[in-house]
Design a protein around this motif. Sequence first.
Motif, mmCIF file in Angstrom:
data_model
loop_
_atom_site.group_PDB
_atom_site.id
_atom_site.type_symbol
_atom_site.label_atom_id
_atom_site.label_comp_id
_atom_site.label_asym_id
_atom_site.label_seq_id
_atom_site.Cartn_x
_atom_site.Cartn_y
_atom_site.Cartn_z
ATOM 1 N N ARG A 1 -10.169 -59.157 45.624
ATOM 2 C CA ARG A 1 -11.208 -58.421 45.002
ATOM 3 C C ARG A 1 -11.647 -57.410 45.937
ATOM 4 O O ARG A 1 -12.097 -57.715 47.051
ATOM 5 C CB ARG A 1 -12.240 -59.354 44.738
ATOM 6 C CG ARG A 1 -13.258 -58.809 43.805
ATOM 7 C CD ARG A 1 -14.210 -60.083 43.290
ATOM 8 N NE ARG A 1 -15.280 -59.716 42.136
ATOM 9 C CZ ARG A 1 -15.261 -59.123 40.967
ATOM 10 N NH1 ARG A 1 -13.940 -59.312 40.412
ATOM 11 N NH2 ARG A 1 -16.400 -58.852 40.169
ATOM 12 N N ASN B 1 -16.085 -53.328 41.478
ATOM 13 C CA ASN B 1 -15.270 -54.478 42.030
ATOM 14 C C ASN B 1 -14.103 -54.495 41.005
ATOM 15 O O ASN B 1 -14.260 -54.351 39.692
ATOM 16 C CB ASN B 1 -16.011 -55.688 41.699
ATOM 17 C CG ASN B 1 -17.031 -55.900 42.958
ATOM 18 O OD1 ASN B 1 -16.814 -55.627 44.185
ATOM 19 N ND2 ASN B 1 -18.384 -56.456 42.645
ATOM 20 N N LYS B 2 -13.044 -54.701 41.887
ATOM 21 C CA LYS B 2 -11.865 -54.621 40.901
ATOM 22 C C LYS B 2 -10.812 -55.953 41.453
ATOM 23 O O LYS B 2 -10.640 -56.069 42.728
ATOM 24 C CB LYS B 2 -11.070 -53.409 41.180
ATOM 25 C CG LYS B 2 -10.008 -53.274 40.266
ATOM 26 C CD LYS B 2 -9.237 -51.939 40.168
ATOM 27 C CE LYS B 2 -8.185 -51.582 39.352
ATOM 28 N NZ LYS B 2 -7.628 -50.430 39.369
ATOM 29 N N THR B 3 -10.500 -56.698 40.538
ATOM 30 C CA THR B 3 -9.630 -57.928 41.100
ATOM 31 C C THR B 3 -8.533 -57.568 40.641
ATOM 32 O O THR B 3 -8.016 -57.155 39.471
ATOM 33 C CB THR B 3 -10.450 -58.993 40.296
ATOM 34 O OG1 THR B 3 -11.743 -59.423 40.305
ATOM 35 C CG2 THR B 3 -9.697 -60.477 40.635
#
Length: 202
Positions: free
Chosen positions: A61, A68-70
């Motif tokens: 993450r 936020n990017k998972t």
Amino acid sequence: MQVGENAKDTSEQILQEYIKVMSDQIDREVIAEVKNSPAFAVMVDESTDIAVVKQLVLFGRALVNGKNKTRFLKITDINDGKADTIVSAIRKYLSEHSIEENCLTGFGSDGANVMTGKKNGVAKKLKDSNPKLIDIHCICHRLALASKDAFSEIPYLKKYEESLTALFKFYHSSSVRAAALKEIQQVLQDPELKLKEAKHVR
């Protein structure tokens, strides 16, 4: 790819090469996102594949353009589910991609003792080398555990679970019954549905 008219590009070898090329490109993009992020977190879970080999699933993450990017990172085989083995697998991944461990500020897990144990858990071992790391017990796993505990306290739900389990076994243990169920679905013009065993996580 279309220059040679006789090139069909359908052999197993060339398809595997295409998949590898695409996989490597995605990997490069994900690693670049992690490296460019001022801080990132790792989420892990254990699993077992069809050959009963223990595996560790890694997700990352990171902050990408302020959001936020998972992203999926890797599935790696591990010899056992011990904390030292899991920590080594995480550090190996970071090292292979030249990612600084001191940028690892978050760690998410299912809350099992091996992950969150105060003395020898994975989170504790990672915190020993990076005190600013925050460890989080996954909310989905916490909800599943709460649901499981609630079932044992409510007689109606316990009976309901027993009925669902009996229904699953009735069809799952007999190919004749399973075929009859498919025929009923076709007559009713319902989409073909497969029965799954009732679990507390679903």
